[in-house]
Design an enzyme around this catalytic site. Structure first.
Site, mmCIF file in Angstrom:
data_model
loop_
_atom_site.group_PDB
_atom_site.id
_atom_site.type_symbol
_atom_site.label_atom_id
_atom_site.label_comp_id
_atom_site.label_asym_id
_atom_site.label_seq_id
_atom_site.Cartn_x
_atom_site.Cartn_y
_atom_site.Cartn_z
ATOM 1 N N ASN A 161 -2.843 -6.045 -6.094
ATOM 2 C CA ASN A 161 -3.428 -6.920 -7.096
ATOM 3 C C ASN A 161 -2.400 -7.929 -7.601
ATOM 4 O OD1 ASN A 161 -5.410 -7.844 -8.914
ATOM 5 N ND2 ASN A 161 -6.219 -5.771 -9.072
ATOM 6 N N CYS A 162 -2.890 -8.954 -8.268
ATOM 7 C CA CYS A 162 -2.066 -10.034 -8.814
ATOM 8 C C CYS A 162 -0.911 -9.462 -9.609
ATOM 9 C CB CYS A 162 -2.915 -10.932 -9.716
ATOM 10 S SG CYS A 162 -1.981 -12.162 -10.622
ATOM 11 N N PRO A 163 0.319 -9.924 -9.509
ATOM 12 C CA PRO A 163 0.773 -11.046 -8.677
ATOM 13 C C PRO A 163 1.406 -10.596 -7.365
ATOM 14 C CG PRO A 163 2.502 -10.498 -10.212
ATOM 15 C CD PRO A 163 1.427 -9.449 -10.380
#
Lengths: 156, 77
Positions: B14-16
């Site tokens: 998931n981000c980042p």
């Protein structure tokens, strides 16, 4: 083109509030920014060698999603904070969200400069050895040396 | 699908993290070489466009199939 600069002031010492500074700092570094984070007051907790002590709390935080509705007084019972923290950590792991330690390591690898507030270190009676190596101590004026030339400056 | 000089599996991240791993992977390449990234984070579509625009590494390919997003980046010379 001159290198862009991002300056962040991190003031919160909760597990969830540790994410915004480290996510933005690591991402900005990946985009080529020069990044400095100034950790002051409870934000200093984010520079401790281990981050295992960081917790989330639903108290005073009505926006925190709960698996089931729960009266605030129940949320204040002993053990609830630790319970919510372990729930949050397992959800994060399941969803592929990095651990705070990993994000911090990525920041350090990317040369994000971390400055601990000297005044807060003295105020809370910390010793420099409580913190990760590579952290520098400084005051408000130290921060402004970088922040004054920054393109983006964020208070968290 | 053309072959790339390097492959990065960013599925499940998931981000980042997809962007951070991409940046790291690009460091191992020389200018003009290509990197293929596979990700499942729906935010990656916009993030990879933004990453390419800001870093000057060209996004030469961008596609989606079965909930997986594939990006090919060419490292800036």
């Amino acid at each position: 083109m001159a290198t862009k600069k991002l300056a962040i002031i991190a003031t919160k010492g909760a597990l969830d509030w540790g994410y915004p500074p480290f996510i933005l700092a690591s991402t900005a570094a990946a985009l080529g920014y020069d990044v400095q984070i100034f950790f002051t007051f409870y934000g200093l907790q984010l520079l401790r060698k281990s981050l295992n002590h960081l917790k989330v709390t639903s108290l005073g935080n009505p926006g925190m999603p709960m698996p089931m509705p729960m009266p605030v007084l129940l949320q204040a019972l002993p053990g609830m904070q630790s319970f919510m923290t372990s729930m949050m950590k397992s959800t994060m792991k399941k969803k592929g969200v990095a651990s705070l330690e990993d994000l911090r390591s990525l920041c350090i690898e990317a040369d994000v400069k971390m400055i601990g507030c000297q005044m807060t270190v003295d105020l809370f009676g910390f010793s420099p050895s409580d913190f990760i190596p590579g952290m520098e101590l400084g005051g408000a004026a130290t921060f402004f040396e970088f922040a004054g030339e920054s393109d983006i400056c964020l208070f968290m | 699908m053309a072959t790339c000089d390097k492959e990065l599996d960013a599925r499940g991240l998931n981000c980042p993290l997809p962007i951070l791993r991409t940046k790291k992977a690009l460091n191992d390449l020389t200018g003009g070489q290509t990197l293929r990234v596979v990700a499942t984070d729906p935010g990656a579509i916009k993030d990879f466009q933004a990453f390419a625009k800001q870093t000057g590494n060209e996004l030469v390919e961008s596609g989606e199939a079965n909930g997986e997003f594939t990006f090919v980046l060419r490292k800036k010379a």
